[in-house]
Write a protein that holds these residues in place. Structure first.
Motif, PDB file in Angstrom:
ATOM      1  N   ALA A  48       0.973  -1.206  -0.015  1.00  0.00           N
ATOM      2  CA  ALA A  48       0.108   0.033  -0.135  1.00  0.00           C
ATOM      3  C   ALA A  48       1.045   1.139  -0.118  1.00  0.00           C
ATOM      4  O   ALA A  48       0.589   2.434  -0.633  1.00  0.00           O
ATOM      5  CB  ALA A  48      -0.841   0.015   1.195  1.00  0.00           C
ATOM      6  N   ALA A  49       1.889   1.332   0.786  1.00  0.00           N
ATOM      7  CA  ALA A  49       2.903   2.473   0.842  1.00  0.00           C
ATOM      8  C   ALA A  49       3.454   2.492  -0.623  1.00  0.00           C
ATOM      9  O   ALA A  49       3.605   3.796  -1.031  1.00  0.00           O
ATOM     10  CB  ALA A  49       3.843   2.247   1.816  1.00  0.00           C
ATOM     11  N   GLN A  50       3.949   1.487  -1.102  1.00  0.00           N
ATOM     12  CA  GLN A  50       4.605   1.544  -2.631  1.00  0.00           C
ATOM     13  C   GLN A  50       3.413   2.024  -3.408  1.00  0.00           C
ATOM     14  O   GLN A  50       3.745   2.888  -4.229  1.00  0.00           O
ATOM     15  CB  GLN A  50       4.950   0.175  -3.132  1.00  0.00           C
ATOM     16  N   ARG A  51       2.110   2.027  -3.428  1.00  0.00           N
ATOM     17  CA  ARG A  51       1.229   2.159  -4.416  1.00  0.00           C
ATOM     18  C   ARG A  51       1.093   3.903  -3.938  1.00  0.00           C
ATOM     19  O   ARG A  51       0.822   4.616  -5.110  1.00  0.00           O
ATOM     20  CB  ARG A  51      -0.144   1.664  -4.155  1.00  0.00           C
ATOM     21  N   THR A  52       0.866   4.317  -2.984  1.00  0.00           N
ATOM     22  CA  THR A  52       0.856   5.566  -2.776  1.00  0.00           C
ATOM     23  C   THR A  52       2.279   6.454  -3.086  1.00  0.00           C
ATOM     24  O   THR A  52       2.007   7.528  -3.591  1.00  0.00           O
ATOM     25  CB  THR A  52       0.733   6.145  -1.081  1.00  0.00           C
ATOM     26  N   GLY A  53       3.428   5.671  -2.832  1.00  0.00           N
ATOM     27  CA  GLY A  53       4.403   6.394  -3.341  1.00  0.00           C
ATOM     28  C   GLY A  53       5.161   7.447  -2.405  1.00  0.00           C
ATOM     29  O   GLY A  53       6.221   7.971  -3.079  1.00  0.00           O
ATOM     30  N   THR A  54       4.562   7.792  -1.283  1.00  0.00           N
ATOM     31  CA  THR A  54       5.022   8.908  -0.772  1.00  0.00           C
ATOM     32  C   THR A  54       5.986   8.579   0.436  1.00  0.00           C
ATOM     33  O   THR A  54       6.008   7.307   1.177  1.00  0.00           O
ATOM     34  CB  THR A  54       3.873   9.872   0.126  1.00  0.00           C
ATOM     35  N   ILE A  55       6.874   9.594   0.747  1.00  0.00           N
ATOM     36  CA  ILE A  55       7.716   9.302   1.955  1.00  0.00           C
ATOM     37  C   ILE A  55       6.899   9.173   3.280  1.00  0.00           C
ATOM     38  O   ILE A  55       7.416   8.269   4.128  1.00  0.00           O
ATOM     39  CB  ILE A  55       8.908  10.422   2.170  1.00  0.00           C
ATOM     40  N   ASN A  60       5.433   5.814   7.776  1.00  0.00           N
ATOM     41  CA  ASN A  60       4.312   5.164   8.716  1.00  0.00           C
ATOM     42  C   ASN A  60       4.394   3.594   8.814  1.00  0.00           C
ATOM     43  O   ASN A  60       4.360   3.146   9.924  1.00  0.00           O
ATOM     44  CB  ASN A  60       2.695   5.649   8.239  1.00  0.00           C
ATOM     45  N   VAL A  61       4.600   2.884   7.868  1.00  0.00           N
ATOM     46  CA  VAL A  61       4.995   1.568   7.914  1.00  0.00           C
ATOM     47  C   VAL A  61       6.182   1.158   8.667  1.00  0.00           C
ATOM     48  O   VAL A  61       6.280   0.434   9.359  1.00  0.00           O
ATOM     49  CB  VAL A  61       5.119   1.067   6.437  1.00  0.00           C
ATOM     50  N   ILE A  62       7.403   2.090   8.348  1.00  0.00           N
ATOM     51  CA  ILE A  62       8.516   1.934   9.141  1.00  0.00           C
ATOM     52  C   ILE A  62       8.120   1.859  10.609  1.00  0.00           C
ATOM     53  O   ILE A  62       8.605   1.192  11.660  1.00  0.00           O
ATOM     54  CB  ILE A  62       9.529   2.842   8.603  1.00  0.00           C
ATOM     55  N   ARG A  63       7.323   3.084  10.859  1.00  0.00           N
ATOM     56  CA  ARG A  63       7.201   3.582  12.262  1.00  0.00           C
ATOM     57  C   ARG A  63       6.473   2.384  12.956  1.00  0.00           C
ATOM     58  O   ARG A  63       6.671   1.812  14.104  1.00  0.00           O
ATOM     59  CB  ARG A  63       6.594   4.774  12.379  1.00  0.00           C
ATOM     60  N   LYS A  64       5.714   1.783  12.281  1.00  0.00           N
ATOM     61  CA  LYS A  64       4.686   0.814  12.682  1.00  0.00           C
ATOM     62  C   LYS A  64       5.421  -0.548  12.813  1.00  0.00           C
ATOM     63  O   LYS A  64       5.235  -1.308  13.873  1.00  0.00           O
ATOM     64  CB  LYS A  64       3.359   0.538  12.008  1.00  0.00           C
ATOM     65  N   HIS A  65       6.065  -1.101  11.825  1.00  0.00           N
ATOM     66  CA  HIS A  65       6.676  -2.412  12.028  1.00  0.00           C
ATOM     67  C   HIS A  65       8.133  -2.589  12.244  1.00  0.00           C
ATOM     68  O   HIS A  65       8.694  -3.608  12.534  1.00  0.00           O
ATOM     69  CB  HIS A  65       6.383  -3.172  10.516  1.00  0.00           C
ATOM     70  N   ALA A  66       8.828  -1.604  11.947  1.00  0.00           N
ATOM     71  CA  ALA A  66      10.371  -1.597  11.938  1.00  0.00           C
ATOM     72  C   ALA A  66      11.167  -1.335  13.455  1.00  0.00           C
ATOM     73  O   ALA A  66      10.494  -0.359  14.089  1.00  0.00           O
ATOM     74  CB  ALA A  66      11.119  -0.803  11.067  1.00  0.00           C
ATOM     75  N   ASP A  67      12.024  -1.934  13.991  1.00  0.00           N
ATOM     76  CA  ASP A  67      12.711  -1.596  15.183  1.00  0.00           C
ATOM     77  C   ASP A  67      13.667  -0.714  14.559  1.00  0.00           C
ATOM     78  O   ASP A  67      14.840  -1.017  14.591  1.00  0.00           O
ATOM     79  CB  ASP A  67      13.311  -2.913  15.685  1.00  0.00           C
ATOM     80  N   VAL A  68      13.504   0.503  14.433  1.00  0.00           N
ATOM     81  CA  VAL A  68      14.342   1.582  13.872  1.00  0.00           C
ATOM     82  C   VAL A  68      15.607   1.868  14.991  1.00  0.00           C
ATOM     83  O   VAL A  68      16.631   2.151  14.379  1.00  0.00           O
ATOM     84  CB  VAL A  68      13.387   2.932  13.724  1.00  0.00           C
ATOM     85  N   MET A  99      15.197   6.139   5.674  1.00  0.00           N
ATOM     86  CA  MET A  99      14.769   4.875   5.037  1.00  0.00           C
ATOM     87  C   MET A  99      13.457   5.022   4.167  1.00  0.00           C
ATOM     88  O   MET A  99      13.403   4.608   3.115  1.00  0.00           O
ATOM     89  CB  MET A  99      14.569   3.809   6.195  1.00  0.00           C
ATOM     90  N   ALA A 100      12.692   5.958   4.706  1.00  0.00           N
ATOM     91  CA  ALA A 100      11.167   6.184   4.019  1.00  0.00           C
ATOM     92  C   ALA A 100      11.579   7.129   2.620  1.00  0.00           C
ATOM     93  O   ALA A 100      11.118   6.498   1.670  1.00  0.00           O
ATOM     94  CB  ALA A 100      10.309   7.049   4.758  1.00  0.00           C
ATOM     95  N   ARG A 101      12.583   7.641   2.714  1.00  0.00           N
ATOM     96  CA  ARG A 101      13.117   8.548   1.569  1.00  0.00           C
ATOM     97  C   ARG A 101      13.522   7.554   0.211  1.00  0.00           C
ATOM     98  O   ARG A 101      13.118   7.489  -0.851  1.00  0.00           O
ATOM     99  CB  ARG A 101      13.782   9.868   1.721  1.00  0.00           C
ATOM    100  N   TYR A 102      14.346   6.949   0.948  1.00  0.00           N
ATOM    101  CA  TYR A 102      14.803   5.727  -0.013  1.00  0.00           C
ATOM    102  C   TYR A 102      14.004   4.737  -0.446  1.00  0.00           C
ATOM    103  O   TYR A 102      13.994   4.547  -1.762  1.00  0.00           O
ATOM    104  CB  TYR A 102      16.232   4.987   0.684  1.00  0.00           C
ATOM    105  N   PHE A 103      13.064   4.414   0.185  1.00  0.00           N
ATOM    106  CA  PHE A 103      12.158   3.359  -0.213  1.00  0.00           C
ATOM    107  C   PHE A 103      11.386   3.825  -1.259  1.00  0.00           C
ATOM    108  O   PHE A 103      10.794   3.479  -2.135  1.00  0.00           O
ATOM    109  CB  PHE A 103      11.433   2.668   1.024  1.00  0.00           C
ATOM    110  N   ALA A 104      10.654   5.238  -0.804  1.00  0.00           N
ATOM    111  CA  ALA A 104       9.725   5.954  -1.737  1.00  0.00           C
ATOM    112  C   ALA A 104      10.358   6.419  -3.080  1.00  0.00           C
ATOM    113  O   ALA A 104       9.761   5.942  -4.145  1.00  0.00           O
ATOM    114  CB  ALA A 104       9.310   7.368  -1.246  1.00  0.00           C
ATOM    115  N   THR A 105      11.768   6.488  -3.253  1.00  0.00           N
ATOM    116  CA  THR A 105      12.447   6.542  -4.553  1.00  0.00           C
ATOM    117  C   THR A 105      12.548   5.438  -5.412  1.00  0.00           C
ATOM    118  O   THR A 105      12.230   5.450  -6.369  1.00  0.00           O
ATOM    119  CB  THR A 105      13.537   7.580  -4.434  1.00  0.00           C
ATOM    120  N   GLN A 106      13.022   4.512  -4.383  1.00  0.00           N
ATOM    121  CA  GLN A 106      13.295   3.204  -5.173  1.00  0.00           C
ATOM    122  C   GLN A 106      11.875   2.450  -5.540  1.00  0.00           C
ATOM    123  O   GLN A 106      12.053   1.560  -6.378  1.00  0.00           O
ATOM    124  CB  GLN A 106      14.358   2.244  -4.352  1.00  0.00           C
TER     125      GLN A 106
END
Length: 117
Positions: A48-55, A60-68, A99-106
């Protein structure tokens, strides 16, 4: 000093290894296992984040699921002990933004339409 690409590789590997426990990649009969259900939720949120494509969506996904904190501390390597306690929050937020910026661009380059757990 570590290059940005090496840092990103380490961060991505840590995120993915933490997000995909070996038990979650199991036979179809164990798709009801709590770990498999959780990984299905993570995959759904990432797609869903990929489809939106925004940072913001990836953040939000990283905050929710990753141990930053763990990913960020790991990326510091031997310099981990030099990060003052007072700077940790800012550093962790910076790592999440990176991470969010990289994932959004990639994600624009590497489209994923389906994930099987």
């Amino acid at each position: 000093m570590t290059s940005r690409r090496a840092l990103l590789t380490a961060i991505s590997a840590a995120f993915l290894s933490a997000a995909v426990p070996p038990m979650a990649i199991a036979a179809k009969k164990s798709s009801h296992h709590p770990a498999a259900k959780y990984m299905q939720k993570v995959a759904k949120d990432l797609i869903a984040a990929q489809r939106t494509g925004t940072i913001s969506s990836f953040s939000n996904v990283i905050r929710k699921h990753a141990d930053v904190a763990e990913i960020a501390n790991y990326s510091l390597g031997r310099y981990r002990g030099q990060l003052p306690r007072s700077k940790r929050g800012a550093y962790y937020r910076g790592v999440r933004r990176f991470m969010a910026r990289y994932f959004a661009t990639q994600s624009k380059r590497y489209r994923v339409v389906k994930a099987d757990v």
